[in-house]
Design an enzyme around this catalytic site. Structure first.
Site, PDB file in Angstrom:
ATOM      1  N   LYS A  10    -110.511 -45.361  62.045  1.00 15.48           N
ATOM      2  CA  LYS A  10    -109.016 -44.968  61.674  1.00 15.48           C
ATOM      3  C   LYS A  10    -108.438 -46.284  61.062  1.00 15.48           C
ATOM      4  O   LYS A  10    -108.939 -47.180  61.113  1.00 15.48           O
ATOM      5  CB  LYS A  10    -108.252 -44.467  62.597  1.00 15.48           C
ATOM      6  CG  LYS A  10    -107.899 -45.445  63.767  1.00 15.48           C
ATOM      7  CD  LYS A  10    -106.655 -46.382  63.629  1.00 15.48           C
ATOM      8  CE  LYS A  10    -106.837 -47.318  64.848  1.00 15.48           C
ATOM      9  NZ  LYS A  10    -105.976 -48.544  64.394  1.00 15.48           N
ATOM     10  N   PRO A  96    -116.642 -51.345  62.870  1.00 16.18           N
ATOM     11  CA  PRO A  96    -116.615 -52.853  63.233  1.00 16.18           C
ATOM     12  C   PRO A  96    -116.031 -52.693  64.740  1.00 16.18           C
ATOM     13  O   PRO A  96    -115.253 -52.072  64.870  1.00 16.18           O
ATOM     14  CB  PRO A  96    -115.909 -53.442  62.188  1.00 16.18           C
ATOM     15  CG  PRO A  96    -115.184 -52.284  61.197  1.00 16.18           C
ATOM     16  CD  PRO A  96    -116.030 -51.018  61.590  1.00 16.18           C
ATOM     17  N   VAL A  97    -116.727 -53.661  65.386  1.00 17.04           N
ATOM     18  CA  VAL A  97    -116.234 -53.675  66.808  1.00 17.04           C
ATOM     19  C   VAL A  97    -115.130 -54.753  66.840  1.00 17.04           C
ATOM     20  O   VAL A  97    -115.003 -56.059  66.162  1.00 17.04           O
ATOM     21  CB  VAL A  97    -117.370 -54.534  67.557  1.00 17.04           C
ATOM     22  CG1 VAL A  97    -116.880 -54.786  69.198  1.00 17.04           C
ATOM     23  CG2 VAL A  97    -118.413 -53.418  67.659  1.00 17.04           C
ATOM     24  N   GLY A  99    -112.250 -54.472  65.558  1.00 17.05           N
ATOM     25  CA  GLY A  99    -112.024 -54.648  63.988  1.00 17.05           C
ATOM     26  C   GLY A  99    -110.607 -53.954  63.702  1.00 17.05           C
ATOM     27  O   GLY A  99    -110.272 -53.968  62.460  1.00 17.05           O
ATOM     28  N   MET A 101    -110.093 -50.780  63.924  1.00 17.47           N
ATOM     29  CA  MET A 101    -110.315 -49.684  63.527  1.00 17.47           C
ATOM     30  C   MET A 101    -110.551 -48.556  64.511  1.00 17.47           C
ATOM     31  O   MET A 101    -111.112 -47.434  64.262  1.00 17.47           O
ATOM     32  CB  MET A 101    -111.394 -49.559  62.534  1.00 17.47           C
ATOM     33  CG  MET A 101    -111.125 -50.474  61.357  1.00 17.47           C
ATOM     34  SD  MET A 101    -112.362 -50.350  59.767  1.00 17.47           S
ATOM     35  CE  MET A 101    -111.685 -48.732  58.919  1.00 17.47           C
ATOM     36  N   GLY A 103    -112.738 -48.411  67.082  1.00 16.56           N
ATOM     37  CA  GLY A 103    -114.250 -47.984  67.484  1.00 16.56           C
ATOM     38  C   GLY A 103    -114.290 -47.253  68.896  1.00 16.56           C
ATOM     39  O   GLY A 103    -115.128 -46.412  69.057  1.00 16.56           O
ATOM     40  N   SER A 105    -112.273 -46.544  70.847  1.00 14.25           N
ATOM     41  CA  SER A 105    -111.570 -45.076  71.051  1.00 14.25           C
ATOM     42  C   SER A 105    -112.261 -43.981  70.507  1.00 14.25           C
ATOM     43  O   SER A 105    -112.493 -43.008  71.168  1.00 14.25           O
ATOM     44  CB  SER A 105    -110.052 -45.305  70.341  1.00 14.25           C
ATOM     45  OG  SER A 105    -109.455 -46.008  70.962  1.00 14.25           O
ATOM     46  N   ALA A 106    -112.966 -44.376  69.169  1.00 17.20           N
ATOM     47  CA  ALA A 106    -113.846 -43.210  68.591  1.00 17.20           C
ATOM     48  C   ALA A 106    -114.878 -42.802  69.595  1.00 17.20           C
ATOM     49  O   ALA A 106    -115.419 -41.637  69.827  1.00 17.20           O
ATOM     50  CB  ALA A 106    -114.253 -43.691  67.469  1.00 17.20           C
ATOM     51  N   ASP A 138    -105.294 -44.653  71.420  1.00 14.42           N
ATOM     52  CA  ASP A 138    -106.085 -44.185  69.877  1.00 14.42           C
ATOM     53  C   ASP A 138    -106.723 -43.152  70.180  1.00 14.42           C
ATOM     54  O   ASP A 138    -107.317 -42.567  69.287  1.00 14.42           O
ATOM     55  CB  ASP A 138    -106.602 -45.220  69.399  1.00 14.42           C
ATOM     56  CG  ASP A 138    -105.390 -46.489  69.018  1.00 14.42           C
ATOM     57  OD1 ASP A 138    -104.143 -46.137  68.696  1.00 14.42           O
ATOM     58  OD2 ASP A 138    -105.798 -47.374  68.389  1.00 14.42           O
TER      59      ASP A 138
HETATM   60  P1  ATP Z   1    -107.997 -50.457  68.346  1.00 12.34           P
HETATM   61  O1  ATP Z   1    -108.001 -50.357  66.835  1.00 12.34           O
HETATM   62  O2  ATP Z   1    -107.930 -49.196  68.955  1.00 12.34           O
HETATM   63  O3  ATP Z   1    -107.162 -51.456  68.626  1.00 12.34           O
HETATM   64  P2  ATP Z   1    -110.597 -52.103  68.022  1.00 12.34           P
HETATM   65  O4  ATP Z   1    -110.934 -51.220  66.951  1.00 12.34           O
HETATM   66  O5  ATP Z   1    -109.639 -53.528  67.533  1.00 12.34           O
HETATM   67  O6  ATP Z   1    -109.199 -51.114  68.760  1.00 12.34           O
HETATM   68  P3  ATP Z   1    -112.731 -51.606  69.654  1.00 12.34           P
HETATM   69  O7  ATP Z   1    -113.840 -51.771  68.719  1.00 12.34           O
HETATM   70  O8  ATP Z   1    -112.137 -50.511  70.111  1.00 12.34           O
HETATM   71  O9  ATP Z   1    -111.323 -52.420  68.958  1.00 12.34           O
HETATM   72  O10 ATP Z   1    -112.991 -52.724  70.679  1.00 12.34           O
HETATM   73  C1  ATP Z   1    -112.170 -53.547  71.577  1.00 12.34           C
HETATM   74  C2  ATP Z   1    -112.897 -53.984  72.686  1.00 12.34           C
HETATM   75  O11 ATP Z   1    -113.179 -52.859  73.461  1.00 12.34           O
HETATM   76  C3  ATP Z   1    -114.348 -54.581  72.571  1.00 12.34           C
HETATM   77  O12 ATP Z   1    -114.075 -55.959  72.244  1.00 12.34           O
HETATM   78  C4  ATP Z   1    -115.009 -54.122  73.649  1.00 12.34           C
HETATM   79  O13 ATP Z   1    -115.106 -54.999  74.749  1.00 12.34           O
HETATM   80  C5  ATP Z   1    -114.351 -52.927  74.422  1.00 12.34           C
HETATM   81  N1  ATP Z   1    -115.162 -51.538  74.230  1.00 12.34           N
HETATM   82  C6  ATP Z   1    -115.080 -50.767  75.157  1.00 12.34           C
HETATM   83  N2  ATP Z   1    -115.924 -49.723  74.751  1.00 12.34           N
HETATM   84  C7  ATP Z   1    -116.301 -49.901  73.617  1.00 12.34           C
HETATM   85  C8  ATP Z   1    -117.141 -49.298  72.489  1.00 12.34           C
HETATM   86  N3  ATP Z   1    -117.523 -48.208  72.810  1.00 12.34           N
HETATM   87  N4  ATP Z   1    -117.311 -49.794  71.344  1.00 12.34           N
HETATM   88  C9  ATP Z   1    -116.740 -51.117  71.213  1.00 12.34           C
HETATM   89  N5  ATP Z   1    -116.077 -51.706  71.898  1.00 12.34           N
HETATM   90  C10 ATP Z   1    -115.751 -51.378  73.263  1.00 12.34           C
END
Ligand code: ATP
Length: 298
Positions: A10, A96-97, A99, A101, A103, A105-106, A138
């Protein structure tokens, strides 16, 4: 037998953040748009118990223990239906982790839907959305997809009409940003100031409904952007490079550090992506569009 669910990333086209509440959370007015970058989660029976594996370029940064949101989703569903979560969840990760977006939550939403189909629990859509809301703010949107306004902590969703397709370039940054750290920086930067109640922008909702990219670009706003830029000043250079390359609008995606560029057309997005890629201001670029549907069984 196994079930694979595809789930989108997202971007927040509006992220209005209120003052910290006594419980530490912030009220939000959060306009989500699902975009075509996807993770796939495959659920397979695992007699040995719950197991998570992950593949993809960022796989090394994904926790494979019970803190993974996919694992937590499987456990939550199993607990509700009185069964043991004997499942192997494989995440093919393209989002992206850390990031900004959504990920993780997805993957939570995807694992929930995959396990529900594998276990034939017969959970209703509202049951599944309730579990999503328990997993994180999210997660319900990752299930629903399209476009939606999230209020409360972001988890109370109203689906939104969208009158067209919006074309985006996403610039991925090196390393992630922790969402709680970005909120703490928001609190620090706004300390002693009057933070207004977060409300959805009527102009922005109209732009979405009309599919008007120019009007949407003029109303894009992310209240977390100053905090993300404060923690990662180099993102200002990425935003400037995308704007100079011809993006209609640019913003940090959620809590960052991914940056998002709204473009006039698919062709414009390809061109802007090339320029951004050559600018040396980001790790890599992705061209995509939204809205797209939420978590879907393949
Ligand atoms: P948001 O946009 O919802 O704030 P984000 O995209 O910034 O989230 P995520 O990729 O969801 O961040 O990851 C945040 C942290 O969650 C990661 O650093 C990791 O430690 C943890 N995490 C738990 N489950 C997952 C997963 N399935 N994929 C990625 N990270 C995960």
């Amino acid at each position: 037998m196994s079930v694979t669910v595809r789930v989108p990333a997202k971007v927040n086209v509006q992220l209005a953040v209120g003052a910290a509440r006594p419980d530490g959370f912030h009220d939000l007015a959060n306009v989500f748009l699902a975009v075509g970058l996807y993770d796939e989660v495959t659920a397979t029976p695992s007699p040995g118990g719950l197991r998570v594996t992950c593949s993809g370029p960022d796989a090394g940064q994904v926790p494979l223990d019970r803190t993974n949101l996919a694992a937590r989703a499987a456990e939550a569903l199993a607990a509700r239906y009185g069964r043991t979560p004997d499942v192997h969840l494989h995440i093919a990760k393209d989002i992206p982790v850390a990031g900004g977006m959504a990920g993780g939550s997805a993957d939570g939403a995807a694992a929930l839907l995959a396990c529900d189909a594998l276990w034939k629990t017969g959970a209703s859509r509202p049951d599944l959305l309730e579990i999503c809301a328990e997993l994180g703010s999210d997660v319900p949107f990752s299930m629903v997809g399209g476009a939606a306004l999230g209020t409360g902590r972001g988890e109370t969703l109203t689906e939104l009409e969208v009158g067209g397709t919006f074309h985006w370039v996403f610039a991925l940054a090196d390393g992630g940003l922790s969402t709680p750290a970005v909120f703490r920086e928001f609190d620090r930067l706004t300390e002693g100031t009057e933070v207004p109640e977060p409300v959805a922008s009527p102009q922005l909702l109209k732009a979405l409904a009309e599919g008007d990219a120019h009007a949407l670009a003029a109303t894009l706003v992310n209240d977390l952007q100053p905090a993300a830029l404060s923690l990662r000043p180099s993102l200002a250079g990425t935003l400037a490079a995308g704007t100079a390359a011809g993006a209609l609008g640019a913003l940090v995606s959620g809590s960052g550090p991914t940056t998002a560029f709204l473009c006039a057309s698919a062709a414009a997005a390809e061109k802007i992506a090339e320029t951004l890629s050559a600018s040396g201001t980001c790790r890599s670029v992705r061209v995509t569009a939204g809205p797209v549907p939420g978590a879907t069984v393949l």
